[in-house]
Design an enzyme around this catalytic site. Structure first.
Site, mmCIF file in Angstrom:
data_model
loop_
_atom_site.group_PDB
_atom_site.id
_atom_site.type_symbol
_atom_site.label_atom_id
_atom_site.label_comp_id
_atom_site.label_asym_id
_atom_site.label_seq_id
_atom_site.Cartn_x
_atom_site.Cartn_y
_atom_site.Cartn_z
ATOM 1 N N CYS A 1 -122.724 39.065 88.937
ATOM 2 C CA CYS A 1 -123.889 39.749 89.364
ATOM 3 C C CYS A 1 -124.353 41.340 89.462
ATOM 4 O O CYS A 1 -123.986 42.385 89.556
ATOM 5 C CB CYS A 1 -123.119 40.212 91.465
ATOM 6 S SG CYS A 1 -123.975 41.410 92.111
ATOM 7 N N CYS B 1 -124.261 44.755 91.775
ATOM 8 C CA CYS B 1 -123.150 44.719 92.374
ATOM 9 C C CYS B 1 -122.870 46.174 90.449
ATOM 10 O O CYS B 1 -122.595 47.293 91.235
ATOM 11 C CB CYS B 1 -121.969 43.411 92.181
ATOM 12 S SG CYS B 1 -122.186 42.260 93.073
#
Lengths: 319, 111
Positions: free
Chosen positions: B33, B36
């Site tokens: 991700c 993230c």
């Protein structure tokens, strides 16, 4: 870090970071104002931070994940002395030199500015969209695909990125309905073939989304067929939107010349904007190619244009 | 937790989060991700600057049951637990300023 820099680069996608690599190697110690983390709009690293596998960037024969590629770009720029500020530019003044760039109350000045703010995905603009964002509605297939294991989901759009997302999502979902507004795909031939061949992808032609159903999480999408007028509710638990882009040029309205579509206009064959000393590269000035590799190429051009322009300026002031 | 960030798993989640005296901010994340990765350094800074809260990370790839238990369907998601209850949910990556604003009520040392 003082607040004056030879070069400030606004934006940090493939264009901005390539400009940073080149101008750092030219000893210009650029400051890259890279943006702020976001899952819904522009962010450090650019659009590739929200994508999956990049298969067409030269030098990666087995593909590379978008976020990984961008972290490599950033490391490479940092290695040659580029400075980074993780913040969003809030205002600019290009009316006199040095140019001024604000991040809230903080002011930064530069002899030359490279604009590489890119473009961002357009959302559908439906009422439930923001409410259900993160609860079934997603702008990031890589981030959220995982949560839709064995579920029926939909991807809206008919271009390369829509198909790329749909194919990626078949790794998790039991079925992916690709909702296409027309009766043909805009995507490249290779991507079209992959979509047609994938048994988990069902292409729903001539279809637009009218409404999203669900209060706490997405339970369905109300769609209508633009040819027959038929209205149906697709029982999808996930909806991924890939319908197009708009340039991040709000900051430059009335300052830099742009077309009716909001994209910055550069002099043909160069990265010169209509303000001397301000250069533009990447998707913010390109609505034709919009590839990581073309953005990187134009980022290199901007760094070279800026370097030569600064060089000419110093000759002028000393000579 | 050399960097002041607690690593949560299915086996230590309840002990570390439900049993904590301090509010716990749990960062649901995964290796794949991009956003993230962008907020990770911000959370590391907050961990140092805000000793009044515990910052913890939960890898959703390795601990999908915990993600499912708290209805996490998008990452990054931050959940703030206080006295074992979910008190706040922040979905999506944000800049530090905006994040501090959203978390403000749980940060004793910020004004």
């Amino acid at each position: 870090m003082t607040n004056h820099h030879r070069v400030i680069i606004i934006g940090s996608g493939p264009a901005g970071l390539t400009a940073a690599i080149y101008s750092a190697r030219a000893d210009l110690a650029p400051l890259v104002i890279e943006g702020e983390p976001s899952s819904t709009s522009d962010q450090p690293g650019g659009q590739l931070m929200l994508t999956t596998e990049v298969e067409n960037f030269p030098g990666f024969p087995s593909g590379v994940m978008g976020p990984e590629l961008m972290l490599q770009f950033r490391d490479q720029a940092a290695r040659f002395g580029a400075h980074f500020l993780t913040a969003k530019v809030t205002a600019i003044d290009f009316s006199e030199r040095p140019f001024k760039v604000w991040v809230r109350d903080e002011i930064y000045t530069a002899d030359a500015v490279i604009v590489s703010t890119g473009a961002q995905s357009v959302m559908l603009g439906l009422e439930g969209e923001n409410r259900l964002l993160g609860h079934g509605v997603s702008t990031c297939a890589t981030c959220d695909g995982f949560f839709f294991r064995d579920q029926h989901i939909a991807v809206v759009g008919g271009g390369d990125s829509a198909i790329e997302e749909a194919i990626f999502l078949t790794k998790f979902a039991s079925k992916v309905s690709l909702l296409v507004r027309r009766d043909e795909l805009r995507a490249s031939k290779i991507m079209q073939q992959r979509a047609f061949k994938n048994p988990k992808i069902e292409i729903v032609w001539n279809t637009v989304v009218d409404d999203l159903v669900g209060s706490i999480r997405l339970e369905g999408a109300v769609v209508h067929n633009v040819v027959t007028g038929d209205v149906t509710t697709l029982p999808v638990t996930g909806l991924f939107v890939a319908i197009g882009h708009r340039p991040n040029t709000d900051l430059f309205k009335g300052v830099l010349q742009m077309g009716d579509n909001g994209y910055l206009i550069t002099q043909p064959g160069s990265t010169y904007t209509d303000v001397e000393g301000v250069f533009a590269c990447g998707d913010v000035q390109d609505h034709t190619y919009r590839q990581a590799v073309t953005a990187a190429g134009s980022g290199c051009m901007a760094a070279i244009d800026a370097e030569r322009w600064l060089e000419a300026q110093s000759h002028r002031s000393h000579g | 937790m050399a960097d002041g960030i607690v690593t949560l798993t299915t086996s230590n989640f309840d002990e570390q989060v439900t049993g904590s005296e301090k509010p716990v901010i749990v960062d649901f994340w995964a290796e794949w991700c991009g956003p993230c990765k962008m907020i990770a350094p911000i959370l590391a800074e907050i961990a140092v600057e805000q000793p009044g809260v515990t910052i913890a990370k939960l890898n959703v790839d390795e601990n999908p049951d915990i993600a499912m238990r708290f209805n996490v369907m998008s990452i990054p998601t931050l959940l703030v637990f206080d006295k074992g209850e979910v008190r706040k949910r922040v979905v999506g990556a944000k800049g530090k300023g905006q994040l501090l604003e959203e978390l403000n009520e749980f940060l004793p040392t910020s004004r």
